[in-house]
Design a protein around this motif. Sequence first.
Motif, PDB file in Angstrom:
ATOM      1  N   MET A   1       0.842  -1.187   0.000  1.00 38.13           N
ATOM      2  CA  MET A   1       0.000   0.000   0.000  1.00 38.13           C
ATOM      3  C   MET A   1       0.882   1.243   0.000  1.00 38.13           C
ATOM      4  O   MET A   1       1.612   1.494   0.953  1.00 38.13           O
ATOM      5  CB  MET A   1      -0.888  -0.021   1.256  1.00 38.13           C
ATOM      6  CG  MET A   1      -1.953   1.037   1.250  1.00 38.13           C
ATOM      7  SD  MET A   1      -2.901   0.999   2.773  1.00 38.13           S
ATOM      8  CE  MET A   1      -2.128   2.299   3.680  1.00 38.13           C
ATOM      9  N   ASP A   2       0.826   1.984  -1.066  1.00 38.49           N
ATOM     10  CA  ASP A   2       1.635   3.212  -1.106  1.00 38.49           C
ATOM     11  C   ASP A   2       0.714   4.424  -1.032  1.00 38.49           C
ATOM     12  O   ASP A   2      -0.394   4.427  -1.560  1.00 38.49           O
ATOM     13  CB  ASP A   2       2.491   3.258  -2.367  1.00 38.49           C
ATOM     14  CG  ASP A   2       1.656   3.002  -3.610  1.00 38.49           C
ATOM     15  OD1 ASP A   2       0.539   2.462  -3.439  1.00 38.49           O
ATOM     16  OD2 ASP A   2       2.106   3.343  -4.707  1.00 38.49           O
ATOM     17  N   ILE A   3       1.240   5.430  -0.348  1.00 44.03           N
ATOM     18  CA  ILE A   3       0.447   6.643  -0.138  1.00 44.03           C
ATOM     19  C   ILE A   3       0.965   7.718  -1.083  1.00 44.03           C
ATOM     20  O   ILE A   3       2.160   8.034  -1.075  1.00 44.03           O
ATOM     21  CB  ILE A   3       0.557   7.115   1.322  1.00 44.03           C
ATOM     22  CG1 ILE A   3       0.019   6.021   2.252  1.00 44.03           C
ATOM     23  CG2 ILE A   3      -0.203   8.405   1.535  1.00 44.03           C
ATOM     24  CD1 ILE A   3       0.288   6.280   3.691  1.00 44.03           C
ATOM     25  N   SER A   4       0.047   8.288  -1.876  1.00 40.77           N
ATOM     26  CA  SER A   4       0.482   9.339  -2.799  1.00 40.77           C
ATOM     27  C   SER A   4       0.567  10.672  -2.060  1.00 40.77           C
ATOM     28  O   SER A   4       0.131  10.809  -0.915  1.00 40.77           O
ATOM     29  CB  SER A   4      -0.511   9.450  -3.956  1.00 40.77           C
ATOM     30  OG  SER A   4      -1.724   9.967  -3.478  1.00 40.77           O
ATOM     31  N   GLY A   5       1.152  11.668  -2.750  1.00 41.93           N
ATOM     32  CA  GLY A   5       1.349  12.970  -2.106  1.00 41.93           C
ATOM     33  C   GLY A   5       0.047  13.641  -1.751  1.00 41.93           C
ATOM     34  O   GLY A   5      -0.083  14.237  -0.673  1.00 41.93           O
ATOM     35  N   ALA A   6      -0.972  13.523  -2.629  1.00 36.33           N
ATOM     36  CA  ALA A   6      -2.253  14.193  -2.362  1.00 36.33           C
ATOM     37  C   ALA A   6      -2.936  13.596  -1.133  1.00 36.33           C
ATOM     38  O   ALA A   6      -3.478  14.326  -0.299  1.00 36.33           O
ATOM     39  CB  ALA A   6      -3.169  14.064  -3.581  1.00 36.33           C
ATOM     40  N   ASP A   7      -2.865  12.248  -1.010  1.00 28.47           N
ATOM     41  CA  ASP A   7      -3.455  11.610   0.173  1.00 28.47           C
ATOM     42  C   ASP A   7      -2.767  12.069   1.443  1.00 28.47           C
ATOM     43  O   ASP A   7      -3.418  12.311   2.470  1.00 28.47           O
ATOM     44  CB  ASP A   7      -3.330  10.084   0.054  1.00 28.47           C
ATOM     45  CG  ASP A   7      -4.288   9.531  -0.966  1.00 28.47           C
ATOM     46  OD1 ASP A   7      -5.276  10.225  -1.250  1.00 28.47           O
ATOM     47  OD2 ASP A   7      -4.030   8.434  -1.476  1.00 28.47           O
ATOM     48  N   PHE A   8      -1.415  12.170   1.355  1.00 31.32           N
ATOM     49  CA  PHE A   8      -0.630  12.597   2.521  1.00 31.32           C
ATOM     50  C   PHE A   8      -1.043  13.995   2.955  1.00 31.32           C
ATOM     51  O   PHE A   8      -1.293  14.244   4.146  1.00 31.32           O
ATOM     52  CB  PHE A   8       0.853  12.550   2.133  1.00 31.32           C
ATOM     53  CG  PHE A   8       1.775  12.684   3.291  1.00 31.32           C
ATOM     54  CD1 PHE A   8       1.775  11.741   4.302  1.00 31.32           C
ATOM     55  CD2 PHE A   8       2.649  13.751   3.366  1.00 31.32           C
ATOM     56  CE1 PHE A   8       2.639  11.861   5.372  1.00 31.32           C
ATOM     57  CE2 PHE A   8       3.500  13.871   4.437  1.00 31.32           C
ATOM     58  CZ  PHE A   8       3.507  12.926   5.438  1.00 31.32           C
ATOM     59  N   ARG A  10      -3.890  15.512   2.327  1.00 29.85           N
ATOM     60  CA  ARG A  10      -5.271  15.467   2.835  1.00 29.85           C
ATOM     61  C   ARG A  10      -5.293  14.977   4.285  1.00 29.85           C
ATOM     62  O   ARG A  10      -5.964  15.554   5.141  1.00 29.85           O
ATOM     63  CB  ARG A  10      -6.087  14.530   1.936  1.00 29.85           C
ATOM     64  CG  ARG A  10      -7.507  14.342   2.353  1.00 29.85           C
ATOM     65  CD  ARG A  10      -8.393  15.427   1.778  1.00 29.85           C
ATOM     66  NE  ARG A  10      -9.721  15.315   2.330  1.00 29.85           N
ATOM     67  CZ  ARG A  10     -10.370  16.307   2.908  1.00 29.85           C
ATOM     68  NH1 ARG A  10      -9.826  17.494   2.994  1.00 29.85           N
ATOM     69  NH2 ARG A  10     -11.585  16.143   3.376  1.00 29.85           N
ATOM     70  N   GLY A  11      -4.522  13.907   4.548  1.00 25.19           N
ATOM     71  CA  GLY A  11      -4.492  13.382   5.909  1.00 25.19           C
ATOM     72  C   GLY A  11      -3.927  14.376   6.895  1.00 25.19           C
ATOM     73  O   GLY A  11      -4.490  14.574   7.980  1.00 25.19           O
ATOM     74  N   LEU A  12      -2.831  15.030   6.505  1.00 22.29           N
ATOM     75  CA  LEU A  12      -2.253  16.016   7.413  1.00 22.29           C
ATOM     76  C   LEU A  12      -3.185  17.207   7.604  1.00 22.29           C
ATOM     77  O   LEU A  12      -3.235  17.782   8.702  1.00 22.29           O
ATOM     78  CB  LEU A  12      -0.893  16.482   6.886  1.00 22.29           C
ATOM     79  CG  LEU A  12       0.252  15.516   7.115  1.00 22.29           C
ATOM     80  CD1 LEU A  12       1.550  16.167   6.713  1.00 22.29           C
ATOM     81  CD2 LEU A  12       0.332  15.086   8.564  1.00 22.29           C
ATOM     82  N   ALA A  13      -3.949  17.588   6.555  1.00 16.15           N
ATOM     83  CA  ALA A  13      -4.900  18.694   6.701  1.00 16.15           C
ATOM     84  C   ALA A  13      -5.991  18.324   7.698  1.00 16.15           C
ATOM     85  O   ALA A  13      -6.382  19.141   8.542  1.00 16.15           O
ATOM     86  CB  ALA A  13      -5.508  19.043   5.349  1.00 16.15           C
ATOM     87  N   LEU A  79     -10.410  21.699   6.263  1.00 15.52           N
ATOM     88  CA  LEU A  79     -11.289  20.585   5.895  1.00 15.52           C
ATOM     89  C   LEU A  79     -11.791  20.706   4.465  1.00 15.52           C
ATOM     90  O   LEU A  79     -11.816  19.732   3.724  1.00 15.52           O
ATOM     91  CB  LEU A  79     -12.494  20.541   6.841  1.00 15.52           C
ATOM     92  CG  LEU A  79     -12.305  19.915   8.203  1.00 15.52           C
ATOM     93  CD1 LEU A  79     -13.599  19.985   8.968  1.00 15.52           C
ATOM     94  CD2 LEU A  79     -11.895  18.475   8.046  1.00 15.52           C
ATOM     95  N   PHE A  80     -12.233  21.909   4.071  1.00 11.22           N
ATOM     96  CA  PHE A  80     -12.970  22.013   2.821  1.00 11.22           C
ATOM     97  C   PHE A  80     -12.184  22.653   1.694  1.00 11.22           C
ATOM     98  O   PHE A  80     -12.598  22.571   0.550  1.00 11.22           O
ATOM     99  CB  PHE A  80     -14.264  22.814   3.043  1.00 11.22           C
ATOM    100  CG  PHE A  80     -15.224  22.113   3.946  1.00 11.22           C
ATOM    101  CD1 PHE A  80     -15.835  20.955   3.525  1.00 11.22           C
ATOM    102  CD2 PHE A  80     -15.497  22.593   5.206  1.00 11.22           C
ATOM    103  CE1 PHE A  80     -16.715  20.298   4.361  1.00 11.22           C
ATOM    104  CE2 PHE A  80     -16.369  21.945   6.039  1.00 11.22           C
ATOM    105  CZ  PHE A  80     -16.974  20.785   5.619  1.00 11.22           C
ATOM    106  N   VAL A  81     -11.096  23.352   1.995  1.00  9.47           N
ATOM    107  CA  VAL A  81     -10.376  24.055   0.935  1.00  9.47           C
ATOM    108  C   VAL A  81      -9.095  23.320   0.552  1.00  9.47           C
ATOM    109  O   VAL A  81      -8.818  23.112  -0.623  1.00  9.47           O
ATOM    110  CB  VAL A  81     -10.074  25.504   1.354  1.00  9.47           C
ATOM    111  CG1 VAL A  81      -9.298  26.206   0.271  1.00  9.47           C
ATOM    112  CG2 VAL A  81     -11.373  26.239   1.624  1.00  9.47           C
ATOM    113  N   VAL A  82      -8.299  22.884   1.571  1.00  7.79           N
ATOM    114  CA  VAL A  82      -7.030  22.218   1.258  1.00  7.79           C
ATOM    115  C   VAL A  82      -7.315  20.870   0.591  1.00  7.79           C
ATOM    116  O   VAL A  82      -8.118  20.098   1.131  1.00  7.79           O
ATOM    117  CB  VAL A  82      -6.198  22.043   2.535  1.00  7.79           C
ATOM    118  CG1 VAL A  82      -4.961  21.214   2.244  1.00  7.79           C
ATOM    119  CG2 VAL A  82      -5.801  23.396   3.072  1.00  7.79           C
TER     120      VAL A  82
END
Lengths: 82, 224
Positions: A1-8, A10-13, A79-82
């Motif tokens: 399971m690899d995490i892409s940059g966008a997911d990373f 989103r999770g940090l946001a 939550l809604f913009v980033v």
Amino acid sequence: MDISGADFIRGLALLGAGLAMGLGAIGPGVGEGFAAGKACEAIGRKPEEAGLLTRTMLVGQAVSESTGIYSLVIALLLLFVV
Amino acid sequence: MEELTDIQQITYQLFGYNLVFNVETITMTLIVMGLLLVFSLLATRKINIVPHYVQIVGELLVNLFYGLTKDTLNEEKAKTYFPLIFSVFLFVVFSNWLGIIPKLGEPTKDLNTPLGLAILGAAIAHYSGIRTKGIGGYLKEYFEPFFFMAPLNVIGELAKVVSISFRLYGNIMGGAIIILVVSNLVYSLVLPPVLVMFFGLFVGTIQAFVFTMLTLVYISLQVK
């Protein structure tokens, strides 16, 4: 399971939104409780001034609430913009 | 939960710029203006020494806010600034109360409305500051107490606009989000009316009052 940059991002946001709301709620909580406690003391000392004291306390609390509201705005942005 | 993120917008092209209009906010603002017109017409119709019930409400509100304006400013300045202060209060309080009607949303839920009102208040405050103290006295205020404090004072003036508008926006928007989330959780059964009463009527009134009082205080800081 690899995490892409966008997911990373989103999770940090989401993590940041939770942290911003949780930490930002401490200050207004303490401040509003302090204001309410002082107002209770004053009403106990002068019960006939209860209306004026309650009004002043509510306005003061609404102003001291604003730091919590700023953190809410930041959390919503995360939550809604980033 | 999709209601939060889908915002109806109309975009116009003008001289290479995009003009974005938020349809919901404009409609709700027009509704609020209509309600205010109806209220004012009802309150001033058939004015009598024995008032009818809408006139009583109007007189109570006018008396309360005229007293507050007179206490913060002085007697003659209150006559100048009272109409502005009172119309700001009525507009904000009607906007905040509009959310208690189903299918309607508060215009203050959009950041542009509070920001516009705050910029209006700040512009009027600075204009009246220049008029009372003169341009020299007004500029001298920025270099108090020391010369190198000028950037801090400018940022302080800008922060007033940001803080007053974000306070109103955050309270109304936060209340709307909490109502939406709880309604989804309990399938709109018992809790939402109580929450609407708390956030719409109580918080809405208090925030409208705070917004008005802060605008008044900012004006009084400039004219004194």
